[in-house]
Design a protein around this motif. Structure first.
Motif, PDB file in Angstrom:
ATOM      1  N   GLU A 105     -38.901  32.906  45.772  1.00  0.00           N
ATOM      2  CA  GLU A 105     -37.887  32.132  44.847  1.00  0.00           C
ATOM      3  C   GLU A 105     -38.383  32.390  43.463  1.00  0.00           C
ATOM      4  O   GLU A 105     -37.540  32.099  42.445  1.00  0.00           O
ATOM      5  CB  GLU A 105     -38.050  30.546  45.350  1.00  0.00           C
ATOM      6  CG  GLU A 105     -39.530  29.873  45.268  1.00  0.00           C
ATOM      7  CD  GLU A 105     -39.329  28.596  45.854  1.00  0.00           C
ATOM      8  OE1 GLU A 105     -39.923  27.817  44.971  1.00  0.00           O
ATOM      9  OE2 GLU A 105     -38.894  28.123  46.887  1.00  0.00           O
ATOM     10  N   SER A 106     -39.565  32.440  42.939  1.00  0.00           N
ATOM     11  CA  SER A 106     -40.069  32.632  41.950  1.00  0.00           C
ATOM     12  C   SER A 106     -41.361  33.437  41.912  1.00  0.00           C
ATOM     13  O   SER A 106     -42.073  33.317  42.761  1.00  0.00           O
ATOM     14  CB  SER A 106     -40.426  31.288  41.214  1.00  0.00           C
ATOM     15  OG  SER A 106     -40.971  31.260  39.913  1.00  0.00           O
ATOM     16  N   TYR A 107     -41.515  34.119  40.581  1.00  0.00           N
ATOM     17  CA  TYR A 107     -42.648  34.861  40.535  1.00  0.00           C
ATOM     18  C   TYR A 107     -43.710  34.224  39.303  1.00  0.00           C
ATOM     19  O   TYR A 107     -44.864  34.715  39.162  1.00  0.00           O
ATOM     20  CB  TYR A 107     -42.672  36.437  40.021  1.00  0.00           C
ATOM     21  CG  TYR A 107     -41.808  36.531  39.120  1.00  0.00           C
ATOM     22  CD1 TYR A 107     -42.387  36.456  37.603  1.00  0.00           C
ATOM     23  CD2 TYR A 107     -40.368  36.802  38.907  1.00  0.00           C
ATOM     24  CE1 TYR A 107     -41.921  36.692  36.508  1.00  0.00           C
ATOM     25  CE2 TYR A 107     -39.786  37.173  37.612  1.00  0.00           C
ATOM     26  CZ  TYR A 107     -40.517  37.206  36.496  1.00  0.00           C
ATOM     27  OH  TYR A 107     -39.844  37.020  35.195  1.00  0.00           O
ATOM     28  N   VAL A 108     -43.529  33.010  38.857  1.00  0.00           N
ATOM     29  CA  VAL A 108     -44.284  32.447  38.101  1.00  0.00           C
ATOM     30  C   VAL A 108     -45.284  31.749  38.818  1.00  0.00           C
ATOM     31  O   VAL A 108     -45.236  31.320  40.035  1.00  0.00           O
ATOM     32  CB  VAL A 108     -43.642  31.566  37.039  1.00  0.00           C
ATOM     33  CG1 VAL A 108     -42.686  32.168  36.188  1.00  0.00           C
ATOM     34  CG2 VAL A 108     -43.130  30.392  37.803  1.00  0.00           C
ATOM     35  N   CYS A 109     -46.535  31.606  38.334  1.00  0.00           N
ATOM     36  CA  CYS A 109     -47.664  30.780  38.750  1.00  0.00           C
ATOM     37  C   CYS A 109     -47.416  29.513  39.262  1.00  0.00           C
ATOM     38  O   CYS A 109     -46.543  28.471  38.715  1.00  0.00           O
ATOM     39  CB  CYS A 109     -48.802  30.579  37.630  1.00  0.00           C
ATOM     40  SG  CYS A 109     -50.151  29.769  38.223  1.00  0.00           S
ATOM     41  N   ALA A 110     -47.844  29.299  40.508  1.00  0.00           N
ATOM     42  CA  ALA A 110     -47.353  27.916  41.045  1.00  0.00           C
ATOM     43  C   ALA A 110     -48.173  26.964  40.564  1.00  0.00           C
ATOM     44  O   ALA A 110     -47.516  25.830  40.729  1.00  0.00           O
ATOM     45  CB  ALA A 110     -47.755  28.068  42.831  1.00  0.00           C
ATOM     46  N   LEU A 111     -49.051  27.073  40.093  1.00  0.00           N
ATOM     47  CA  LEU A 111     -50.006  26.097  39.289  1.00  0.00           C
ATOM     48  C   LEU A 111     -49.416  25.538  38.154  1.00  0.00           C
ATOM     49  O   LEU A 111     -49.182  24.274  37.773  1.00  0.00           O
ATOM     50  CB  LEU A 111     -51.272  26.255  39.345  1.00  0.00           C
ATOM     51  CG  LEU A 111     -52.159  26.543  40.644  1.00  0.00           C
ATOM     52  CD1 LEU A 111     -53.605  27.073  40.478  1.00  0.00           C
ATOM     53  CD2 LEU A 111     -52.195  25.183  41.274  1.00  0.00           C
TER      54      LEU A 111
END
Ligand SMILES: [Zn+2]
Length: 297
Positions: A188-194
């Motif tokens: 759903e997204s490639y940005v850091c989950a944290l």
């Protein structure tokens, strides 16, 4: 063997030193290879580069030619000659089949989005991705051992699952969002989950993420260790070598690092798949609750 290692270094340098004049001269004289997997060589020219390439053809390392040990890692597609966003076709499609194939290709590429980091070349045998003649020679001589492949020995007193995660992360084999995108798996997204700020890579999660930086800083203060500066995952694994003290102290610090990496990754997963908060307090809390670790310290 020294010659082979130096030859391999030339092949590596050709890949990574795109802006250097010698590389441009070679490209001008020998043309461009249209494949990521091979280097240019104009048989009509009798020059040094041609000799290098003819040697490269003969030298096999673990049964493969040198360039097969170099891997292109796709980032934002903006680097290099093979820019995927700007195809450099030699000619337009000339038959209904070719038009159809081009259409199919475009549809498939339409579902791919690229990461916000730059494309790069990796020397596959080394977890750092950087070429070294020392490692090349050990591979070629068949004298490679586990320590050459993995940046740190496993810490005997931490749970095996922590050491396994470290090994997999060092080899870039944990399912970060960038790794999933690379394998064409929908995320759903490639940005850091944290932190939700930049592309989620191994190096980012464990060395640059604002959440994990708080964990490292607080852990260093708590354990009375020097400040933690890491630019890559390998730097994290080398940290224990930079602290003072005897062998046992270094081993304990190594253990702290391994367990902290595991806690950061666990918090990341729980934020995505459970109801974890994924903040530094939660991660430090889970570190605190690891009784075995406190006993050891
Ligand atoms: Zn982050």
């Amino acid at each position: 063997m020294v010659n082979d290692a130096l030859l391999a270094k030339w092949v590596w340098r050709y890949r990574v030193e795109e802006e250097n004049i010698w590389r441009r001269v070679v490209t001008t004289c020998h043309g461009r290879s249209r494949k990521w997997s091979s280097l240019p060589s104009n048989p009509a020219l009798s020059r040094v580069w041609k000799n290098i390439m003819s040697m490269e053809f003969k030298v096999l390392v673990e049964g493969k030619r040198i360039h097969n040990h170099i891997k292109g890692v796709l980032g934002d597609g903006s680097e290099g000659e093979e820019d995927i966003k700007n195809w450099k076709w030699t000619r337009p499609p000339s038959s209904p089949d070719e038009v159809s194939e081009l259409g199919n290709c475009s549809v498939q590429l339409g579902g791919i989005f690229t990461a916000s980091v730059k494309d790069k070349w990796m020397w596959k045998p080394d977890v750092s991705g950087q070429f070294s003649t020392k490692l090349f020679t050990r591979i070629a001589l068949g004298t490679l051992n586990e320590e050459d492949l993995y940046p740190t020995k496993s810490c005997g007193w931490v749970p095996a699952k922590c050491n396994i995660l470290i090994w997999r992360a060092a080899l870039d084999r944990i399912p970060t969002r960038q790794a999933l995108v690379r394998r064409n798996i929908a995320v759903e997204s490639y940005v850091c989950a944290l932190c939700g700020e930049v592309t989620e890579t191994v190096d980012h999660i464990f060395t640059a993420c604002s959440i994990s930086l708080k964990v490292w800083n607080r852990s260093c203060v708590w354990a009375k260790l020097p400040p933690f500066f890491a630019f890559s995952f390998k730097d994290i694994l080398d940290y224990h070598k930079s602290v003072g003290g005897d062998k046992k102290t270094k081993e304990l610090v190594c253990g702290l690092v391994v367990v902290a990496v595991w806690c950061i990754w666990k918090a990341r997963n729980e934020k995505i798949f459970a109801d974890g908060r994924g903040d530094s307090e939660e991660i430090l809390g889970s570190l605190d609750h690891l009784d075995f670790f406190l006993v050891k310290m």
